[in-house]
Scaffold this active site. Structure first.
Site, PDB file in Angstrom:
ATOM      1  N   ARG A  21       0.805  -1.216   0.000  1.00 54.14           N
ATOM      2  CA  ARG A  21       0.000   0.000   0.000  1.00 54.14           C
ATOM      3  C   ARG A  21       0.838   1.265   0.000  1.00 54.14           C
ATOM      4  NH1 ARG A  21      -0.671   2.924   4.296  1.00 54.14           N
ATOM      5  NH2 ARG A  21       0.103   1.213   5.605  1.00 54.14           N
ATOM      6  N   ARG A 127     -13.343 -17.624  26.373  1.00 53.53           N
ATOM      7  CA  ARG A 127     -13.906 -16.445  25.713  1.00 53.53           C
ATOM      8  C   ARG A 127     -13.222 -15.153  26.150  1.00 53.53           C
ATOM      9  NH1 ARG A 127     -20.415 -17.944  26.004  1.00 53.53           N
ATOM     10  NH2 ARG A 127     -20.226 -19.975  24.948  1.00 53.53           N
ATOM     11  N   CYS A 146      -3.122  -3.347  13.106  1.00 49.09           N
ATOM     12  CA  CYS A 146      -2.206  -4.400  12.643  1.00 49.09           C
ATOM     13  C   CYS A 146      -2.265  -5.590  13.598  1.00 49.09           C
ATOM     14  CB  CYS A 146      -0.786  -3.865  12.552  1.00 49.09           C
ATOM     15  SG  CYS A 146      -0.572  -2.600  11.288  1.00 49.09           S
ATOM     16  N   CYS A 168       2.730  -7.170   9.884  1.00 48.34           N
ATOM     17  CA  CYS A 168       3.822  -6.921  10.823  1.00 48.34           C
ATOM     18  C   CYS A 168       5.040  -6.320  10.142  1.00 48.34           C
ATOM     19  CB  CYS A 168       4.210  -8.227  11.516  1.00 48.34           C
ATOM     20  SG  CYS A 168       5.616  -8.038  12.618  1.00 48.34           S
ATOM     21  N   HIS A 207       6.735  -8.963   7.374  1.00 48.60           N
ATOM     22  CA  HIS A 207       7.566  -8.408   6.307  1.00 48.60           C
ATOM     23  C   HIS A 207       8.644  -7.434   6.787  1.00 48.60           C
ATOM     24  CE1 HIS A 207       3.843  -5.983   6.783  1.00 48.60           C
ATOM     25  NE2 HIS A 207       4.697  -4.975   6.791  1.00 48.60           N
ATOM     26  N   LEU A 208       9.667  -7.338   5.963  1.00 45.11           N
ATOM     27  CA  LEU A 208      10.653  -6.261   6.039  1.00 45.11           C
ATOM     28  C   LEU A 208      10.390  -5.324   4.869  1.00 45.11           C
ATOM     29  CD1 LEU A 208      13.963  -8.243   6.688  1.00 45.11           C
ATOM     30  CD2 LEU A 208      12.923  -6.620   8.282  1.00 45.11           C
TER      31      LEU A 208
END
Length: 264
Positions: A21, A127, A146, A168, A207-208
């Site tokens: 994005r 729960r 996130c 992440c 991800h990096l």
């Protein structure tokens, strides 16, 4: 934090090059798990210095149910500034969903209080979950959550927590997330007269960012040091009365910070 270094190495070794994005691009894997035994130390990254004040103040901000950055800025924390509007609001993100989840009928649910009640009255409940992913509010959020869902588990008077994180940012965000939820476990354990157990972390798109890859390669050359200890100096009457000065990190001796650019 050998688990963290192991994760970076895996992303560099087998990650998929993907668009994202922000336009920065990422090296990404899908699905990853880590487990931290909080009895063995506070999982605050030692291979680069983390800004602990930002971590603690952000968590206290979430627990207030606040979604305006004024409180953060008053305490010299700017980590949410890039996503705030002109009034300082970031939309109905974590704090709103944790403390005042809106139902279609117009009611509001305090998920955190509900979990505390269950932990004290029915600790074997399955729960005891908190969700930040309120589908009806996503379009109103300046940045959708996130870390979206966490669940508590009690056994032998010991409190554990598992977090699911849909997205992440491993280099900048993940060290904060691990430390933040570990602090939350300590706080809730204290309030419920429980011992701390494990923090389990599950990531979806892990991800990096491309502009962090070389920085991450520098970081994995550093040998992790002994984890610090977290001490809470007093026990307030409720979970929502803690302040920054109540927390003390003992024995934190990290390598120097490695600064990376935020992708917005």
């Amino acid at each position: 934090m050998k688990q963290y270094i192991k994760l970076i190495k895996k992303i560099i070794r087998v990650g998929n090059q993907k668009k994202d994005r922000t336009g920065t691009g990422t090296l990404s894997i899908f699905g990853y798990n880590m487990k931290f035994d909080l009895k063995k130390g506070f999982p605050l990254l030692t291979t680069k210095k983390c800004h602990i004040a930002s971590i603690i103040y952000e968590l206290l901000w979430f627990l207030k149910g606040d979604t305006n950055i004024a409180y953060l800025n008053e305490n010299k924390i700017s980590i949410w500034n890039n996503w705030a509007n002109e009034s300082g609001d970031v939309g109905p993100i974590y704090g709103k969903q944790w403390r005042n989840w809106s139902t279609p009928e117009g009611h509001e649910i305090d998920q955190i209080k509900n979990v505390l009640i269950q932990l004290k009255k029915n600790p074997d409940s399955r729960r005891m979950l908190v969700s930040s992913w309120n589908v009806g509010d996503i379009d109103k959020m300046r940045l959708p959550p996130c870390h979206v869902l966490f669940q508590f588990y009690v056994f032998n008077n010991t409190l554990s927590c598992q977090l699911y994180q849909r997205s992440c940012d491993v280099f900048l965000g993940l060290p904060f997330n691990i430390a933040s939820y570990s602090i939350l476990i300590h706080m809730i354990a204290q309030q419920c007269d429980l011992k701390v157990g494990d923090f389990l972390w599950t990531g979806g798109d892990v991800h990096l960012y491309n502009n962090h890859i070389e920085l991450a390669k520098k970081q994995i050359l550093r040998i992790p040091r002994t984890l610090p200890k977290l001490t809470i100096l007093k026990k307030p009457q409720s979970l929502f009365q803690y302040c920054f000065e109540d927390f003390k990190i003992i024995g934190y001796h990290p390598y120097p910070a490695i600064k990376g650019e935020i992708s917005i």
